[in-house]
Write a protein that holds these residues in place. Structure first.
Motif, PDB file in Angstrom:
ATOM      1  N   SER A 160      66.293  10.406 -18.074  1.00 22.17           N
ATOM      2  CA  SER A 160      66.897  10.093 -16.785  1.00 22.17           C
ATOM      3  C   SER A 160      67.325  11.405 -16.136  1.00 22.17           C
ATOM      4  N   THR A 161      68.083  11.321 -15.079  1.00 26.02           N
ATOM      5  CA  THR A 161      68.638  12.511 -14.444  1.00 26.02           C
ATOM      6  C   THR A 161      70.148  12.377 -14.385  1.00 26.02           C
ATOM      7  N   ALA A 162      70.816  13.520 -14.359  1.00 31.44           N
ATOM      8  CA  ALA A 162      72.274  13.537 -14.273  1.00 31.44           C
ATOM      9  C   ALA A 162      72.697  14.809 -13.557  1.00 31.44           C
ATOM     10  N   SER A 163      73.714  14.715 -12.737  1.00 32.64           N
ATOM     11  CA  SER A 163      74.151  15.861 -11.942  1.00 32.64           C
ATOM     12  C   SER A 163      74.882  16.905 -12.763  1.00 32.64           C
ATOM     13  N   SER A 164      75.344  16.524 -13.959  1.00 30.36           N
ATOM     14  CA  SER A 164      76.087  17.455 -14.797  1.00 30.36           C
ATOM     15  C   SER A 164      75.994  17.024 -16.253  1.00 30.36           C
ATOM     16  N   ARG A 165      76.424  17.919 -17.158  1.00 34.94           N
ATOM     17  CA  ARG A 165      76.455  17.582 -18.578  1.00 34.94           C
ATOM     18  C   ARG A 165      77.389  16.403 -18.833  1.00 34.94           C
ATOM     19  N   VAL A 166      78.513  16.417 -18.139  1.00 33.61           N
ATOM     20  CA  VAL A 166      79.495  15.342 -18.326  1.00 33.61           C
ATOM     21  C   VAL A 166      78.895  13.997 -17.947  1.00 33.61           C
ATOM     22  N   TYR A 183      70.490  17.880 -22.581  1.00 31.26           N
ATOM     23  CA  TYR A 183      70.669  18.043 -21.131  1.00 31.26           C
ATOM     24  C   TYR A 183      70.173  19.412 -20.699  1.00 31.26           C
ATOM     25  N   ASN A 184      69.413  19.437 -19.574  1.00 32.63           N
ATOM     26  CA  ASN A 184      68.917  20.665 -18.990  1.00 32.63           C
ATOM     27  C   ASN A 184      69.589  20.847 -17.636  1.00 32.63           C
ATOM     28  N   SER A 185      70.459  21.850 -17.543  1.00 30.85           N
ATOM     29  CA  SER A 185      71.228  22.052 -16.305  1.00 30.85           C
ATOM     30  C   SER A 185      70.357  22.531 -15.159  1.00 30.85           C
ATOM     31  N   GLY A 186      69.221  23.173 -15.458  1.00 32.61           N
ATOM     32  CA  GLY A 186      68.339  23.659 -14.405  1.00 32.61           C
ATOM     33  C   GLY A 186      67.567  22.541 -13.738  1.00 32.61           C
ATOM     34  N   THR A 187      67.029  21.654 -14.533  1.00 32.71           N
ATOM     35  CA  THR A 187      66.215  20.555 -14.004  1.00 32.71           C
ATOM     36  C   THR A 187      67.006  19.254 -13.865  1.00 32.71           C
ATOM     37  N   ARG A 188      68.221  19.240 -14.430  1.00 33.05           N
ATOM     38  CA  ARG A 188      69.097  18.062 -14.457  1.00 33.05           C
ATOM     39  C   ARG A 188      68.488  16.894 -15.239  1.00 33.05           C
ATOM     40  N   GLU A 189      67.610  17.252 -16.163  1.00 29.92           N
ATOM     41  CA  GLU A 189      67.053  16.222 -17.053  1.00 29.92           C
ATOM     42  C   GLU A 189      68.098  15.810 -18.085  1.00 29.92           C
ATOM     43  N   CYS A 190      68.218  14.508 -18.258  1.00 32.24           N
ATOM     44  CA  CYS A 190      69.158  13.944 -19.227  1.00 32.24           C
ATOM     45  C   CYS A 190      68.355  13.059 -20.179  1.00 32.24           C
ATOM     46  N   THR A 204      64.093  25.541 -29.718  1.00 33.02           N
ATOM     47  CA  THR A 204      65.055  26.495 -29.153  1.00 33.02           C
ATOM     48  C   THR A 204      64.639  26.796 -27.719  1.00 33.02           C
ATOM     49  N   ASP A 205      65.515  26.461 -26.781  1.00 34.64           N
ATOM     50  CA  ASP A 205      65.205  26.619 -25.365  1.00 34.64           C
ATOM     51  C   ASP A 205      66.517  26.878 -24.628  1.00 34.64           C
ATOM     52  N   PRO A 206      66.656  28.034 -23.963  1.00 40.13           N
ATOM     53  CA  PRO A 206      67.927  28.362 -23.296  1.00 40.13           C
ATOM     54  C   PRO A 206      68.314  27.398 -22.185  1.00 40.13           C
ATOM     55  N   GLY A 207      67.369  26.601 -21.697  1.00 40.13           N
ATOM     56  CA  GLY A 207      67.691  25.681 -20.623  1.00 40.13           C
ATOM     57  C   GLY A 207      68.364  24.407 -21.097  1.00 40.13           C
ATOM     58  N   TRP A 208      68.299  24.127 -22.399  1.00 37.65           N
ATOM     59  CA  TRP A 208      68.795  22.858 -22.918  1.00 37.65           C
ATOM     60  C   TRP A 208      70.080  23.019 -23.720  1.00 37.65           C
ATOM     61  N   VAL A 209      70.856  21.942 -23.728  1.00 32.87           N
ATOM     62  CA  VAL A 209      72.052  21.853 -24.576  1.00 32.87           C
ATOM     63  C   VAL A 209      72.018  20.482 -25.248  1.00 32.87           C
ATOM     64  N   TYR A 210      72.290  20.472 -26.547  1.00 33.24           N
ATOM     65  CA  TYR A 210      72.316  19.224 -27.291  1.00 33.24           C
ATOM     66  C   TYR A 210      73.757  18.793 -27.567  1.00 33.24           C
ATOM     67  N   TYR A 211      74.030  17.511 -27.382  1.00 29.70           N
ATOM     68  CA  TYR A 211      75.330  16.923 -27.713  1.00 29.70           C
ATOM     69  C   TYR A 211      75.097  15.774 -28.690  1.00 29.70           C
ATOM     70  N   GLY A 212      75.696  15.852 -29.854  1.00 30.45           N
ATOM     71  CA  GLY A 212      75.527  14.764 -30.813  1.00 30.45           C
ATOM     72  C   GLY A 212      75.936  15.175 -32.206  1.00 30.45           C
ATOM     73  N   ASP A 213      75.602  14.344 -33.189  1.00 34.79           N
ATOM     74  CA  ASP A 213      76.032  14.544 -34.566  1.00 34.79           C
ATOM     75  C   ASP A 213      74.855  14.816 -35.502  1.00 34.79           C
TER      76      ASP A 213
END
Length: 216
Positions: A160-166, A183-190, A204-213
């Motif tokens: 999906s898309t999201a305007s922010s990580r939150v 989440y990719n803050s550049g493309t806003r991919e969620c 490993t990709d500087p554009g992405w951040v992973y949230y989880g366990d």
């Protein structure tokens, strides 16, 4: 039946109470594994209070002995340093079926059955069904681990898309929505991770951040 599928890990949580390994009802580890274990993902954080185990009925039931039940918030299969809470240190030989009650309710998502005491190379970890009982908590997403420049690549993703990580994490916090996000803050991919599997990969990709366990 394919012999390679007779004892796969999925048999341990198949919802069946049949106990014949030769029919594909059970799971067992490899010979020569001197520290065998089995992990089940509850796909949510629970207060776990007991675990019911169905032992083999065809033979070799005495192989299920002197085991430990541990509960983890973070995936111990991907994070060897993950901390655990002890549910039960079971001593002696297990019977045919028993509901093992935790010494006290313990919090987590991953339940590990580990046999630290192995008699010989043939003393594998073997059982036919493992059922976990507990109460799901309402703190989903509030303690997600953050892995920067990292993406968990899974076959079970809803994009999906999201305007922010939150905003992306908030989508995951809806009941039954997912257990983690990329989440990719550049493309806003969620990317909502529905059911991570052991064969999922990590990129490993500087554009992405992973949230989880599921990652350290």
């Amino acid at each position: 039946m394919d012999k390679q599928r007779l004892c796969v890990a999925a048999n341990g949580v198949a919802g069946s109470h049949l106990t014949d390994t030769r029919r594909g009802d059970c799971v067992h580890t490899q010979l020569d594994d001197m520290s065998p274990w089995f992990v089940v993902d509850l796909l949510g954080q629970y207060n776990v209070h007991s675990v019911t185990i169905y032992n083999r009925g065809d033979c070799c039931g005495d192989r299920l002995h002197d085991f430990v039940i541990e509960v983890y918030v973070r995936n111990p299969s991907r994070c060897p340093s993950a901390a655990f809470s002890l549910c039960k240190n079971y001593t002696g030989t297990f019977g045919s079926i028993e509901n093992v009650v935790c010494d006290a309710p313990v919090f987590g998502r991953f339940v590990r059955l580990w046999k630290p005491t192995v008699r010989n190379e043939h003393d594998i970890l073997s059982f036919c069904e493992l059922e976990v009982y507990g109460v799901e908590t309402d703190c989903r997403g509030l303690s997600f681990h953050i892995a920067s420049a990292t993406r968990l690549v899974s076959s079970a993703i809803v994009s999906s898309t999201a305007s922010s990580r939150v905003s992306c994490v908030q989508q995951c916090m809806l009941p039954g929505a997912c257990v983690g996000v990329n989440y990719n803050s550049g493309t806003r991919e969620c990317e909502l991770l529905l059911r991570p599997e052991p064969n999922d990969t990590v990129s490993t990709d500087p554009g992405w951040v992973y949230y989880g366990d599921d990652l350290c």
